[in-house]
Design an enzyme around this catalytic site. Structure first.
Site, short mmCIF file in Angstrom:
data_model
loop_
_atom_site.label_atom_id
_atom_site.label_comp_id
_atom_site.label_asym_id
_atom_site.label_seq_id
_atom_site.Cartn_x
_atom_site.Cartn_y
_atom_site.Cartn_z
N GLN A 83 0.84 -1.20 0.00
CA GLN A 83 0.00 0.00 0.00
C GLN A 83 0.87 1.24 0.00
OE1 GLN A 83 -3.44 -0.57 2.99
NE2 GLN A 83 -1.87 -1.98 3.69
N HIS A 101 -1.65 1.30 -4.28
CA HIS A 101 -2.07 2.70 -4.06
C HIS A 101 -1.22 3.68 -4.86
CE1 HIS A 101 -4.13 1.60 0.03
NE2 HIS A 101 -4.82 1.22 -1.02
N SER A 174 0.60 -3.25 8.66
CA SER A 174 -0.65 -2.63 8.17
C SER A 174 -1.74 -2.82 9.20
CB SER A 174 -1.09 -3.25 6.85
OG SER A 174 -2.35 -2.73 6.48
P1 NAD Z 1 -1.64 2.49 8.82
O1 NAD Z 1 -0.95 3.75 9.18
O2 NAD Z 1 -3.10 2.43 8.84
O3 NAD Z 1 -1.12 1.28 9.73
C1 NAD Z 1 0.22 1.02 9.95
C2 NAD Z 1 0.32 -0.05 11.07
O4 NAD Z 1 1.69 -0.38 11.23
C3 NAD Z 1 -0.20 0.44 12.43
O5 NAD Z 1 -1.01 -0.57 13.01
C4 NAD Z 1 1.09 0.63 13.25
O6 NAD Z 1 0.92 0.39 14.63
C5 NAD Z 1 2.00 -0.42 12.62
N1 NAD Z 1 3.41 -0.11 12.72
C6 NAD Z 1 4.02 1.11 12.72
N2 NAD Z 1 5.35 0.97 12.77
C7 NAD Z 1 5.61 -0.37 12.83
C8 NAD Z 1 6.80 -1.13 12.90
N3 NAD Z 1 7.99 -0.55 12.92
N4 NAD Z 1 6.69 -2.48 12.94
C9 NAD Z 1 5.47 -3.09 12.93
N5 NAD Z 1 4.31 -2.41 12.86
C10 NAD Z 1 4.37 -1.07 12.81
O7 NAD Z 1 -1.09 2.13 7.36
P2 NAD Z 1 -1.65 1.19 6.21
O8 NAD Z 1 -2.33 0.01 6.78
O9 NAD Z 1 -0.55 1.05 5.25
O10 NAD Z 1 -2.79 2.02 5.45
C11 NAD Z 1 -2.87 3.37 5.28
C12 NAD Z 1 -2.44 4.03 3.97
O11 NAD Z 1 -1.25 4.69 4.27
C13 NAD Z 1 -2.09 3.26 2.78
O12 NAD Z 1 -2.99 3.60 1.80
C14 NAD Z 1 -0.69 3.77 2.33
O13 NAD Z 1 -0.75 4.12 0.96
C15 NAD Z 1 -0.50 4.99 3.10
N6 NAD Z 1 0.83 5.38 3.63
C16 NAD Z 1 1.99 5.06 2.98
C17 NAD Z 1 3.21 5.42 3.51
C18 NAD Z 1 4.46 5.07 2.77
O14 NAD Z 1 4.46 5.00 1.55
N7 NAD Z 1 5.55 4.77 3.50
C19 NAD Z 1 3.27 6.12 4.72
C20 NAD Z 1 2.08 6.46 5.35
C21 NAD Z 1 0.87 6.06 4.79
#
Ligand code: NAD
Length: 229
Positions: A83, A101, A174
């Site tokens: 994602q 995405h 996620s």
């Molecule tokens: P989310 O933010 O909803 O969930 C992320 C999950 O990962 C949370 O439950 C959090 O507690 C957990 N987490 C955080 N750091 C962690 C780690 N080091 N180890 C293990 N778990 C950890 O994100 P999602 O489910 O990807 O969905 C949201 C949307 O966010 C997606 O559509 C995506 O496109 C977008 N997004 C992308 C980026 C990126 O490209 N890096 C960054 C932020 C959001």
């Protein structure tokens, strides 16, 4: 098959969306990441995306991205469905990456359809707040999926096919709250495959998983690699 979310990239210094320190704690997604918001005030949307582009292009892949690339080289991972828009799986060496995405790889002109690579967008952002199409001067839209937009059909179809064929779907970082991606583990389960989740904190599908490890993506995947020898 691996399904990754923002949590796989937090150890690269990129904040996720839904943690208390995540991006949505500071920005209202409908104001900064929806198609409607972009159409009515593209410059405001770029005030959010421009620093994000700078951060994403400076970030480096972390241990979790590197282990997943290594598991693919060993023939244990068929594909990574992500994602994330940050290109870090590709930069870590994963070859089969399905970006459901979109990504920051390119930005498009909604007026003429022309597409421009990341380097051109980043170069423009050094001298202007929002990149424009050199041909029609409309503000470019990053090729990431905004709220209110359809997911790229080919990518989501491939993700469903991969999930349906997977012996094991490994979810990493996620919250599994964004649909339709959150349905992929259920697709694997219905087809007879197993589901394992590595996530810090709970996810919407913890109760449906065969295994849930609540911990750091990087540390957990490094332990998996060490256990495999
Ligand atoms: P989310 O933010 O909803 O969930 C992320 C999950 O990962 C949370 O439950 C959090 O507690 C957990 N987490 C955080 N750091 C962690 C780690 N080091 N180890 C293990 N778990 C950890 O994100 P999602 O489910 O990807 O969905 C949201 C949307 O966010 C997606 O559509 C995506 O496109 C977008 N997004 C992308 C980026 C990126 O490209 N890096 C960054 C932020 C959001």
């Amino acid at each position: 098959v691996v399904l990754t979310g923002a949590g796989v990239s937090t150890e690269s210094g990129i904040p996720d969306f839904r943690s208390p320190t995540g991006i949505w704690a500071q920005f209202d997604p409908l104001e900064y990441a929806s198609l409607e918001a972009f159409r009515s005030d593209p410059a405001k949307v770029w005030s959010f995306y421009a620093p994000r582009f700078a951060m994403l292009t400076e970030a480096e892949p972390n241990a979790a991205h590197r282990v997943l690339a290594e598991l693919e080289r060993r023939g244990l991972v068929r594909a990574v469905v992500t994602q994330n828009i940050d290109l870090l799986h590709e930069r870590a060496g994963s070859c089969e990456v399905v970006e459901v995405h979109g990504s920051i790889r390119s930005s498009s002109c909604l007026a003429c359809g022309a597409r421009y690579p990341l380097q051109e967008v980043v170069a423009q952002l050094e001298s202007r707040p929002a990149p424009i199409c050199p041909q029609c001067e409309a503000v470019l839209k990053p090729d990431v999926v905004f709220f209110g937009e359809l997911l790229p059909v080919a990518a989501i179809d491939r993700a469903y096919a991969l999930a349906g064929d997977a012996e094991l779907l490994l979810v990493v970082g996620s919250a599994l709250e964004v649909w339709p991606v959150a349905e992929l583990p259920l697709v694997t389960r219905r087809a007879g495959g197993s589901v394992a989740i590595v996530n810090r904190g709970s996810t919407a599908l913890d109760g449906d998983a065969d295994l849930k490890i609540d911990g750091s993506a990087g540390e957990t995947l490094e332990s998996v690699l060490a256990a495999l020898g």
